[in-house]
Design an enzyme around this catalytic site. Structure first.
Site, short mmCIF file in Angstrom:
data_model
loop_
_atom_site.label_atom_id
_atom_site.label_comp_id
_atom_site.label_asym_id
_atom_site.label_seq_id
_atom_site.Cartn_x
_atom_site.Cartn_y
_atom_site.Cartn_z
N HIS A 1 1.80 4.63 -2.63
CA HIS A 1 2.03 6.09 -2.62
C HIS A 1 3.26 6.68 -3.00
O HIS A 1 3.38 7.46 -3.63
CB HIS A 1 1.59 6.26 -1.06
CG HIS A 1 0.19 6.20 -0.57
ND1 HIS A 1 -0.66 6.84 -1.33
CD2 HIS A 1 -0.33 5.60 0.38
CE1 HIS A 1 -1.80 6.61 -0.66
NE2 HIS A 1 -1.63 5.78 0.28
N HIS B 216 0.85 -1.17 0.02
CA HIS B 216 -0.03 0.07 -0.18
C HIS B 216 0.68 1.19 0.08
O HIS B 216 0.66 2.16 -0.83
CB HIS B 216 -0.91 0.22 1.26
CG HIS B 216 -1.83 1.11 1.32
ND1 HIS B 216 -2.91 1.20 0.97
CD2 HIS B 216 -1.61 2.61 1.79
CE1 HIS B 216 -3.73 2.44 1.12
NE2 HIS B 216 -2.70 3.08 1.58
N GLU B 217 1.74 1.27 0.98
CA GLU B 217 2.76 2.46 0.97
C GLU B 217 3.49 2.45 -0.30
O GLU B 217 4.00 3.70 -0.51
CB GLU B 217 3.42 2.41 2.37
CG GLU B 217 2.65 2.26 3.47
CD GLU B 217 1.84 3.57 3.71
OE1 GLU B 217 2.07 4.77 3.19
OE2 GLU B 217 0.54 3.48 4.30
#
Length: 444
Positions: free
Chosen positions: A23, A19-20
């Site tokens: 980003h 997920h990170e």
């Protein structure tokens, strides 16, 4: 306990990292300066700085992670520092950076489902038992031995695939055209009408309630011990039990119960060996059990003879199925959230970290394929949760950007403050429900 904890930490680590990374990757593509990429919160246990100035860290509390970006230019900033600041980027780039995290979780699910299709797995064949009278399956004319071959026009190769295809209709109700291959080898189509079922976390099987269940496996001899009653009777490994005494096609439990209560009695035994039916006789030997009760023993290991199929797909089909399964799971989960809000589905279905950890441990023990499927499901859930238009979540930021796009300027400070309070309240309520459900399940 340790195994479950380890499986949970691996699950959390993989999903949060991916997920990170979503980003981070888009932020770097947009020229945003990333100051820290951390797995976990709290005290930093390990850190390393790369050539771009980003600090990569592992922190003490492994319950999440974050990407810290340079939001605003520092005092006396140069032009380059201004251009590297997140809040100075165009609206579409800020939205892309925020959206990238949830999308990364969905992409991970596609990859996992595609990998599962490529690896393949042994799964039960979709052959059903005789439906109970009065159930929707009985009313539709299903018979014992029917092999499901397609549901609503979509081919099914295993019981697991069939359960998935039934999922939507089981929860919302509807009529499905189901193709079967009957016990005589004839292809037939049956029209199955299903009422909307109440989804609860108490493990009620809606498919079984509709009258569809796997055909019970026959008992098969897995091992015969030396100098035993089974060896004396002529039993061999892989013999399929067709009859014992007056009972036809006994399952494992029925076979063992009959043997235990027949000490010293000679029983007729029919077995299927290499395609031939053999008629044997067996006399269980008397043996004292742990409580002193005399039980019959034959000195053989009996297990279930499941009809299994190997489900595996080629590269193209695996990727296609990965996209389809991810999209269908996302849409189904979104509808379940909507039905929880309207009260149609119980909030008891909301799970917290304790339940997730429990399932992580269970699926890891079952095997790699089960654990990968679980990982994909949780990845989709994280992606969906973060896309909800709740301030404090990625979806809340996207909501603010949508307001900015309509107004032509960012949301006001008052609007941001109110949204933050509402978001915190909503998350607090959600977390309270999740932890309450976890605690209830532990003690129920």
């Amino acid at each position: 306990m340790l195994y479950t904890l380890l499986a949970f930490l691996v699950t959390l680590g993989v999903l949060v990292t991916f997920h990170e990374l979503g980003h981070y990757w888009v932020a770097r593509r947009c020229g945003v300066r990333v100051e820290r990429f951390s797995i976990g919160f709290g005290k930093v246990l390990y850190r390393r700085r790369d050539r771009h100035g980003t600090e990569w860290a592992v922190s003490a509390l492994p319950l999440g992670g974050y990407v810290a970006m340079q939001n605003d230019p520092p005092p006396g900033a140069t032009l380059e520092q201004v251009q590297e600041s997140f809040n100075c980027k165009p609206l579409w780039q800020r939205a892309a950076v925020v959206l990238a995290g949830p999308l990364a979780n969905l992409i991970l699910a596609v990859i996992i489902y595609a990998l599962v299709g490529l690896l393949g797995a042994q799964e039960p064949a979709p052959v059903i038992a005789q439906p109970q009278a009065g159930t929707p399956a009985a009313q539709a004319g299903f018979q014992a031995g029917d092999r499901l071959i397609d549901i609503a026009g979509r081919e099914v190769r295993s019981w697991n695939e069939a359960r998935w295809e039934f999922m939507e209709a089981l929860s919302s109700g509807g009529t499905l055209a189901v193709g079967v291959l009957d016990a005589q080898g004839q292809e037939r189509e049956r029209s199955l009408s299903l009422p909307a079922g109440e989804i609860t976390p108490d493990n009620r099987d809606l498919l079984a309630q509709a009258g569809l269940a796997l055909l019970p496996p026959r008992a098969v001899v897995q091992e015969v011990y030396k100098d035993s009653a089974g060896e004396q009777a002529g039993l061999q490994e892989k013999d399929i039990i067709l009859a014992l005494g007056s009972r036809q096609d006994p399952d494992v439990v029925q076979f063992v119960e009959q043997i235990q209560k027949s000490a010293g009695q000679t029983l007729a035994l029919d077995v299927l060996r290499a395609g031939q039916v053999l008629h044997l006789s067996i006399t269980p030997r008397a043996q004292a059990g742990e409580d002193g009760e005399v039980l019959g023993r034959i000195g053989a290991k009996i297990g279930p003879d499941f009809d299994m199929v190997h489900v595996r797909y080629g590269p193209v089909d695996s990727v296609r199925r990965g996209f389809v399964r991810t999209a269908e799971t996302f849409w189904f989960s979104l509808k379940m959230i909507g039905r929880m809000i309207t009260g149609e589905v119980s909030v008891r279905n909301v799970s917290g970290p304790v339940t997730i950890a429990d399932y992580a441990g269970q699926t890891a023990r079952i095997g790699l394929i089960a654990y990968l499927n679980f990982l994909a499901l949780i990845s989709i859930s994280i992606g969906l949760l973060n896309l909800l238009p709740v301030p404090m979540l990625d979806g809340g930021h996207l909501l603010y950007y949508a307001i900015e796009a309509v107004r032509g300027k960012p949301a006001s400070d008052r609007m941001l403050m109110i949204g933050q309070r509402l978001g915190l309240s909503a998350l607090a309520v959600l977390m309270s429900i999740a932890f309450f459900n976890d605690i209830t399940r532990l003690f129920s």
